[in-house]
Structure formats: structure tokens, C-alpha cells
Design a protein around this motif. Structure first.
Motif, PDB file in Angstrom:
ATOM      1  N   VAL A   1       0.755  -1.205   0.022  1.00 50.77           N
ATOM      2  CA  VAL A   1      -0.075  -0.051  -0.006  1.00 50.77           C
ATOM      3  C   VAL A   1       0.838   1.158   0.025  1.00 50.77           C
ATOM      4  O   VAL A   1       0.275   2.388   0.017  1.00 50.77           O
ATOM      5  CB  VAL A   1      -1.046  -0.070   1.280  1.00 50.77           C
ATOM      6  N   ASN A   2       2.167   1.075   0.171  1.00 49.95           N
ATOM      7  CA  ASN A   2       2.877   2.443   0.218  1.00 49.95           C
ATOM      8  C   ASN A   2       3.518   2.735  -1.155  1.00 49.95           C
ATOM      9  O   ASN A   2       4.072   1.875  -1.974  1.00 49.95           O
ATOM     10  CB  ASN A   2       4.230   1.895   1.169  1.00 49.95           C
ATOM     11  N   PRO A   3       3.200   3.983  -1.478  1.00 49.17           N
ATOM     12  CA  PRO A   3       3.768   4.506  -2.893  1.00 49.17           C
ATOM     13  C   PRO A   3       5.228   4.369  -3.048  1.00 49.17           C
ATOM     14  O   PRO A   3       5.688   4.427  -4.290  1.00 49.17           O
ATOM     15  CB  PRO A   3       3.163   5.920  -2.852  1.00 49.17           C
ATOM     16  N   TYR A   4       6.007   4.130  -2.055  1.00 47.75           N
ATOM     17  CA  TYR A   4       7.540   3.935  -2.043  1.00 47.75           C
ATOM     18  C   TYR A   4       8.039   2.906  -3.032  1.00 47.75           C
ATOM     19  O   TYR A   4       8.655   2.875  -3.745  1.00 47.75           O
ATOM     20  CB  TYR A   4       8.108   3.569  -0.889  1.00 47.75           C
ATOM     21  N   ASN A   5       6.979   2.027  -3.183  1.00 46.20           N
ATOM     22  CA  ASN A   5       7.158   0.859  -4.173  1.00 46.20           C
ATOM     23  C   ASN A   5       6.986   1.147  -5.665  1.00 46.20           C
ATOM     24  O   ASN A   5       7.455   0.609  -6.706  1.00 46.20           O
ATOM     25  CB  ASN A   5       6.203  -0.268  -4.020  1.00 46.20           C
TER      26      ASN A   5
ATOM     27  N   ASP B   1      -6.217   0.309  18.580  1.00 43.96           N
ATOM     28  CA  ASP B   1      -5.694   1.081  19.839  1.00 43.96           C
ATOM     29  C   ASP B   1      -4.523   0.373  20.613  1.00 43.96           C
ATOM     30  O   ASP B   1      -4.191   1.071  21.593  1.00 43.96           O
ATOM     31  CB  ASP B   1      -7.106   1.089  20.767  1.00 43.96           C
ATOM     32  N   GLU B   2      -4.105  -0.658  20.400  1.00 47.56           N
ATOM     33  CA  GLU B   2      -3.041  -1.185  20.895  1.00 47.56           C
ATOM     34  C   GLU B   2      -1.681  -0.986  20.327  1.00 47.56           C
ATOM     35  O   GLU B   2      -0.343  -1.195  20.911  1.00 47.56           O
ATOM     36  CB  GLU B   2      -3.230  -2.827  21.045  1.00 47.56           C
ATOM     37  N   LEU B   3      -1.772  -0.290  19.135  1.00 44.40           N
ATOM     38  CA  LEU B   3      -0.577   0.075  18.251  1.00 44.40           C
ATOM     39  C   LEU B   3       0.185   1.096  18.916  1.00 44.40           C
ATOM     40  O   LEU B   3      -0.344   2.211  19.522  1.00 44.40           O
ATOM     41  CB  LEU B   3      -0.898   0.205  16.823  1.00 44.40           C
ATOM     42  N   GLN B   4       1.514   0.720  18.444  1.00 41.84           N
ATOM     43  CA  GLN B   4       2.503   1.996  19.139  1.00 41.84           C
ATOM     44  C   GLN B   4       3.430   2.348  17.731  1.00 41.84           C
ATOM     45  O   GLN B   4       3.872   3.458  17.733  1.00 41.84           O
ATOM     46  CB  GLN B   4       3.664   1.379  20.062  1.00 41.84           C
ATOM     47  N   ASP B   5       3.608   1.678  16.799  1.00 45.16           N
ATOM     48  CA  ASP B   5       4.206   1.738  15.532  1.00 45.16           C
ATOM     49  C   ASP B   5       3.693   2.985  14.653  1.00 45.16           C
ATOM     50  O   ASP B   5       2.712   2.801  14.189  1.00 45.16           O
ATOM     51  CB  ASP B   5       4.510   0.504  14.876  1.00 45.16           C
ATOM     52  N   PRO B   6       4.552   3.991  14.396  1.00 41.93           N
ATOM     53  CA  PRO B   6       4.089   5.079  13.690  1.00 41.93           C
ATOM     54  C   PRO B   6       3.708   4.517  12.254  1.00 41.93           C
ATOM     55  O   PRO B   6       2.987   5.127  11.423  1.00 41.93           O
ATOM     56  CB  PRO B   6       5.106   6.232  13.789  1.00 41.93           C
ATOM     57  N   TYR B   7       4.635   3.631  11.838  1.00 46.81           N
ATOM     58  CA  TYR B   7       4.313   2.799  10.383  1.00 46.81           C
ATOM     59  C   TYR B   7       3.137   2.241  10.189  1.00 46.81           C
ATOM     60  O   TYR B   7       2.288   2.536   9.173  1.00 46.81           O
ATOM     61  CB  TYR B   7       5.451   2.008  10.181  1.00 46.81           C
ATOM     62  N   GLY B   8       2.616   1.406  11.198  1.00 49.24           N
ATOM     63  CA  GLY B   8       1.390   0.962  11.227  1.00 49.24           C
ATOM     64  C   GLY B   8       0.122   1.684  11.310  1.00 49.24           C
ATOM     65  O   GLY B   8      -0.758   1.523  10.950  1.00 49.24           O
ATOM     66  N   ILE B   9       0.402   2.738  12.227  1.00 47.57           N
ATOM     67  CA  ILE B   9      -0.777   3.621  12.209  1.00 47.57           C
ATOM     68  C   ILE B   9      -0.933   4.510  11.181  1.00 47.57           C
ATOM     69  O   ILE B   9      -1.974   4.924  10.725  1.00 47.57           O
ATOM     70  CB  ILE B   9      -0.254   4.707  13.646  1.00 47.57           C
ATOM     71  N   GLU B  10       0.160   4.766  10.384  1.00 44.05           N
ATOM     72  CA  GLU B  10      -0.156   5.406   9.018  1.00 44.05           C
ATOM     73  C   GLU B  10      -0.751   4.797   8.196  1.00 44.05           C
ATOM     74  O   GLU B  10      -1.504   5.074   7.397  1.00 44.05           O
ATOM     75  CB  GLU B  10       1.266   5.751   8.718  1.00 44.05           C
ATOM     76  N   PHE B  11      -0.470   3.274   7.957  1.00 47.38           N
ATOM     77  CA  PHE B  11      -1.195   2.747   6.819  1.00 47.38           C
ATOM     78  C   PHE B  11      -2.179   1.623   7.368  1.00 47.38           C
ATOM     79  O   PHE B  11      -2.784   0.624   6.645  1.00 47.38           O
ATOM     80  CB  PHE B  11      -0.096   1.717   6.195  1.00 47.38           C
ATOM     81  N   TRP B  12      -2.625   1.771   8.593  1.00 49.73           N
ATOM     82  CA  TRP B  12      -3.626   0.980   8.965  1.00 49.73           C
ATOM     83  C   TRP B  12      -5.129   0.983   8.280  1.00 49.73           C
ATOM     84  O   TRP B  12      -5.094   2.265   7.802  1.00 49.73           O
ATOM     85  CB  TRP B  12      -3.949   1.198  10.568  1.00 49.73           C
ATOM     86  N   PRO B  13      -5.580   0.035   7.970  1.00 49.44           N
ATOM     87  CA  PRO B  13      -5.553  -1.295   8.515  1.00 49.44           C
ATOM     88  C   PRO B  13      -5.005  -2.260   7.289  1.00 49.44           C
ATOM     89  O   PRO B  13      -4.815  -3.335   7.664  1.00 49.44           O
ATOM     90  CB  PRO B  13      -7.115  -1.646   8.475  1.00 49.44           C
ATOM     91  N   GLU B  14      -4.879  -1.728   6.133  1.00 52.12           N
ATOM     92  CA  GLU B  14      -4.039  -2.565   5.185  1.00 52.12           C
ATOM     93  C   GLU B  14      -2.559  -3.056   5.634  1.00 52.12           C
ATOM     94  O   GLU B  14      -2.448  -4.270   5.284  1.00 52.12           O
ATOM     95  CB  GLU B  14      -3.852  -1.902   3.752  1.00 52.12           C
ATOM     96  N   PHE B  15      -2.258  -2.210   6.458  1.00 55.46           N
ATOM     97  CA  PHE B  15      -0.698  -2.792   6.947  1.00 55.46           C
ATOM     98  C   PHE B  15      -0.643  -2.375   8.383  1.00 55.46           C
ATOM     99  O   PHE B  15      -1.085  -1.250   8.856  1.00 55.46           O
ATOM    100  CB  PHE B  15       0.589  -1.935   5.909  1.00 55.46           C
ATOM    101  N   LYS B  16      -0.433  -3.478   9.225  1.00 58.29           N
ATOM    102  CA  LYS B  16      -0.595  -3.148  10.581  1.00 58.29           C
ATOM    103  C   LYS B  16       0.722  -2.838  11.370  1.00 58.29           C
ATOM    104  O   LYS B  16       0.841  -2.963  12.452  1.00 58.29           O
ATOM    105  CB  LYS B  16      -1.246  -4.369  10.990  1.00 58.29           C
TER     106      LYS B  16
END
Length: 544
Positions: free
Chosen positions: A240-244, A389-404
């Protein structure tokens, strides 16, 4: 091990070749003070577990002073310990305890970028004329005010952030709070080499170098070309990341990187220390590994992504990977891993049952190269499912829910079963410990025949007992349907066959007389020069 033993431990400049390196994620290994966060004192407490596995070294993920926007990979002081992890004295105690147990210590150096709270960046962003004005990658906007080029951040969006004080953009390949250092500035290189010296003098035996191919950016800041859609599945970022969508030709992988690695190696050599570089590239990983490890004057090992991909490692992929490596990097020394702190645990990522997981563990210890084990891998831990609501990782928060995100592989180590935090902490853990992990604790598996922990101990003992697996040649690599076969040759000649599928397959052994070995790992006996491999079956044999 006494002082004399520690000097022997430090004397071998090739200790890294074929070594088994156990990765510790310090926030999640052992909490010693009840604050719910793992620390250095906790690591020292649990080092005997790692020694009992038969590992040669530990790699400790970052514990430096940090605002923890990226959980330590955003460093604000390279030469001190973040208070949540302890003190420099606590670190010295970890090194001493590890050396007493025969374990070497490698630490994670994040040299490509700092925290935006690092004093270097605080000074650099003040204006365009201060002594550190060119220590970071600054660039003018385009005439229309937009970023200087099309480079993208791995964490999403543009890799450029605007700074009001300098009225310029700065580069950040990761979070906006992680500005990239300017390696074209000699003073930056000198400062970072001094960081390495600081830790070597404290007794560390080597480094894991984070994102080793990100150090230099193209000095002309040229746009990256697009990446054809059919190549985007093979990436270091989630789909889901446009980096790809880009081939990162200019934002990393620059030729100047090699000269810096030569300087770094020159710092390592007097200490007989070693470095393993993380190669963050999906298209040219093996080629970069070849460039970075060739000639004996750069890093000793590289940590490629071929076995960290979402696609399960099949016999065909294994043979293809080694064929490519033979073609582009015949002398390179890889450091293989199935799991780490950035990817879904391989048990879940590849959908493995217990038999399959044991076969992959045995395969790993038989490969040419060094190997990394990620904490909890030896227990067969699956990925943890976390709620939003249990997430801490900013990477997962940015791309939730497709990437956790990466929290599912970073939950605390489980030491005991009869405790809600698995014996990790007397307080509330920073990430939750889930019930499926508790049943797989160290206490539940220790000394239990047939357990995953017992299998890993046996596998590492097997590797240690056969020096050819640590340093010998690997050849005749073949894929016969789901079966991968290869030879390891040196002081011994070993034949290895692994059925990486669910069908029974018969395989012929090479010409000659072969004796079955590795029965403690479930190795099947060959008769009449052939072996019938059950699903996930293994055959290990030694030429008479």
C-alpha cells in the motif's frame, strides 16, 4: 570464562564467519524494574538463555538516547544510553556478562540519520551559515515551492520536509523527525567513525549497520525513475506504500558509499571487530551485498532481504537466490534471517505448521553464510494480532488497516506461562502479551523433547559440530519439485535435502557411500542411494 578466556574470545578476527547471531529487541526482552519496558539489566539477566541455545553473538537493537518516535532508530545521542534502558554502567555489565558466557556483543548503529532532537540537527537548522549547516541534506525548493525532487519516504509521502528557519527542505528517508545526515561532508563521516570507536573501546565486538545503502544520496538530487508495476511486489515496503512505485536509483545506493565502508573497516580492524550491513533494497540487494563485502576492506557481511520477503522460501526460490549470488557475488558473505523486528514473524508470514518450522530451522543452519535468529524465533512464536488502539508503531498507524505495522513481531518475550506478562515484567508491558504466546514460553518448552526450543538447540549444536556448515563451500544447489538439495564441502562432504512441501518425494543421493547424520533433527535414512522424503522431511548425510 575468566579474563584469559575473554582475551581468547576477542582474538579471532574471523569469529563472524558462519556465526549464529541472536537479535535482541531491548524494549521487549526483559524488564528488570517493573516499568513495562525491557532494559539492559534485563538483557544481562537473560543472556544465559542465549548461551544455552548455542549462539555465538548477540545483536542488540538501539538503546541510545532517543525521543523514541521510531523506538530508538531516531538517535539524539550516539554515545549514551536512554534512561529507559539504563546507564553506561549497565551496558558495560551486559558486555562483561556476555563475554563471560562466550557470547560476543554487536550493537545496532543507525548512521544514515539522526533524531531531529540531536544537537547536530538542532544546530544545523538554525541558519545556513553555522558550523554544522551542511551536516544534513538541505536543498532549495523548486521555483513553485514544491520539494526539490520526487524522492519518497519509506514511511509514506515525500522524503522532504520544509524548515521555516532555513527556508529550505531537508531529506528524511524515514519519519520527518529523522533527518538524513550529509555523508558528502567529511566532518560527518569523521564524527560517525568516532562513534564507532567509542563503543569499540567499551568492548563491543561489532556492529549491525542499519540501512547501510542509505548513507549517501545523489549529490545532484536527480529524480528517481518509476518502477514497472510488475516489479512492485518484490519490495522492502508494504504494497500500500507508494514508495514501491519508484526505482530508488538516486536516493540511495550511491558509489561513494564504498569508500566510507573502507574507512569504517579500518576502524574495526584493530579490535578484530565485525560489521553486518542491512541492505534495504529489493531490486539490487545481492549486488549491493557483493559491492559492500568484496575485497576484504569493507564490511564483513551483509544482511539481505531475500528470506525476509512475504513469499515463502521455496526450493526454487532458494536455488534461484544462490544462483544469483554465485553470478553477482560469489565471494560475498551473507547473513541470512527469516524474521526480525521489521517484518511479520515467518511462522505467520509463511503459514508454517510446527513440522515446517522445524525444517526451515534446520535448513537455515545448513546454509553458507552467517545467520540471525530473532528473539522468540526459537520458541516458534507466531505474529501477534493487535487491535488499532494497541498499536505503538507510527508505520502501522499511518497505513492501518491494510498494513498493521511492526508491533506484532515486537511484543515481549515470553519466559513463563503462569503469568499474564509471560515473566517479562512485573508491570504493564508496553505492548500486550497474548495468550497464544504464553503456551509457547521458555519454561513450557525447556527440556521438553520434541519442542521447538529443543529443536533449535539441537540445530545450532549440529552446525557447531560440523565446521563445514560454518565455513565450507556450498554447491550443487538444486530444486527438485519442492525439494531443495545441496552439498557442503570442506573438511567434510555433506549432502543436504529438504522437502519444503506437503507431498512425499523420492530423491537420489550423489554417487558414493553416504552415512545418515542429524537424526536428532529428524534426518531420514537413505537406502540404495535414494531417500523418500515425507512432507517437510530432511535428509542429512556425510560421505564416508
Amino acid at each position: 570464562m575468566d579474563i584469559e578466556g575473554r582475551s581468547v574470545l576477542a582474538a579471532d578476527p574471523d569469529w563472524w564467519r558462519g556465526a549464529v547471531i541472536y537479535q535482541i529487541y531491548p524494549r521487549s526482552y526483559q524488564d528488570s524494574n517493573g516499568d513495562g519496558i525491557g532494559d539492559l539489566a534485563g538483557i544481562a539477566q537473560r543472556l544465559p538463555h542465549i548461551a544455552s541455545l548455542g549462539a555465538d553473538a548477540v545483536w542488540i537493537s538501539p538503546f541510545f538516547t532517543s525521543p523514541m518516535k521510531d523506538f530508538g532508530y531516531d538517535v539524539s545521542d550516539y554515545c549514551d544510553i536512554d534512561p529507559m534502558f539504563g546507564t553506561l554502567a549497565d551496558f558495560d555489565a551486559v558486555v562483561a556478562r556476555a563475554h563471560d558466557l562466550g557470547l560476543r556483543v554487536m550493537i545496532d548503529l543507525v548512521l544514515s540519520h539522526t533524531s531531529d532532537q540531536h544537537p547536530w540537527f538542532v544546530e544545523s537548522r538554525k541558519d545556513r551559515s553555522n558550523p554544522k549547516a551542511d551536516w544534513f541534506v538541505w536543498a532549495e525548493p523548486k521555483p513553485d515551492g514544491t520539494p526539490p525532487n520526487n524522492w519518497l519516504s519509506i514511511f509514506g509521502g515525500s522524503a522532504w520536509a520544509w524548515d521555516n528557519r532555513r527556508e529550505q527542505y531537508y531529506l528524511h528517508n524515514f519519519l520527518t523527525s529523522q533527518p538524513d545526515l550529509n555523508f558528502h561532508c567529511d566532518a560527518v563521516q569523521d564524527a560517525l567513525l568516532d562513534v564507532a570507536r567509542f563503543w569499540l573501546k567499551r568492548g563491543v565486538d561489532g556492529f549491525r549497520l542499519d540501512t547501510i545503502n542509505f548513507y549517501f544520496a545523489d549529490k545532484y538530487l536527480r529524480d528517481n525513475p518509476s518502477l514497472p508495476k510488475e516489479l512492485r511486489n518484490n519490495s522492502i515496503a508494504p504494497s500500500v506504500n507508494p514508495y514501491n512505485h519508484q526505482l530508488h536509483l538516486f536516493s540511495k545506493n550511491q558509489p561513494e558509499n564504498l569508500e566510507f565502508l573502507r574507512k569504517f573497516r579500518a576502524v574495526l580492524n584493530p579490535y578484530a571487530a565485525a560489521a553486518v550491513g542491512e541492505v534495504g533494497d529489493a531490486q539490487r540487494g545481492l549486488e549491493i551485498m557483493a559491492e559492500s563485502t568484496s575485497g576484504g576492506d569493507k564490511v564483513q557481511m551483509c544482511y539481505p532481504f531475500e528470506m525476509l520477503q512475504p513469499t515463502r522460501l521455496t526450493a526454487g526460490l532458494l536455488a534461484g537466490t544462490f544462483a544469483r549470488m554465485t553470478a553477482v557475488a560469489p565471494d560475498a558473505w551473507p547473513c541470512w534471517a527469516y524474521s526480525n523486528h521489521d517484518v511479520i514473524r515467518h511462522i505467520s508470514r509463511w503459514g508454517l505448521n510446527e513440522a515446517a518450522a522445524k525444517t526451515y530451522a534446520t535448513l537455515l543452519v545448513c546454509l553458507r553464510g552467517s545467520i540471525c535468529l530473532y528473539q522468540g524465533e526459537e520458541l516458534g512464536l507466531p505474529e501477534v494480532e493487535l487491535a488499532r488502539d494497541e498499536l505503538q508503531d507510527p508505520y502501522g498507524i499511518e497505513f492501518w488497516p491494510e498494513f498493521k505495522g511492526r508491533d506484532g513481531c515486537r511484543t515481549p518475550m515470553v519466559w513463563v506461562t503462569d503469568n499474564s506478562s509471560g515473566g517479562f515484567s512485573s508491570g504493564l508491558p508496553w505492548l500486550p502479551v497474548k495468550a497464544p504466546h504464553l503456551t509457547l514460553s521458555v519454561a513450557a518448552q525447556d527440556g521438553v523433547a520434541g519442542s521447538m526450543l529443543s529443536h533449535y538447540r539441537a540445530a545450532l549444536a549440529f552446525r557447531r559440530a560440523h565446521e563445514v556448515l560454518r565455513s565450507g563451500e556450498m554447491h550443487d544447489i538444486r530444486a527438485i519439485g519442492d525439494v531443495a538439495t545441496f552439498r557442503r564441502s570442506g573438511e567434510e562432504d555433506l549432502f543436504c535435502a529438504f522437502n519444503l512441501g506437503s507431498n512425499t518425494i523420492e530423491v537420489a543421493l550423489p554417487t558414493g557411500n553416504w552415512t545418515a547424520i542429524g537424526t536428532e533433527l529428524g534426518s531420514q535414512t537413505a537406502e540404495g542411494g535414494r531417500v523418500t522424503l515425507a512432507p517437510w522431511g530432511v535428509c542429512l548425510a556425510k560421505r564416508d
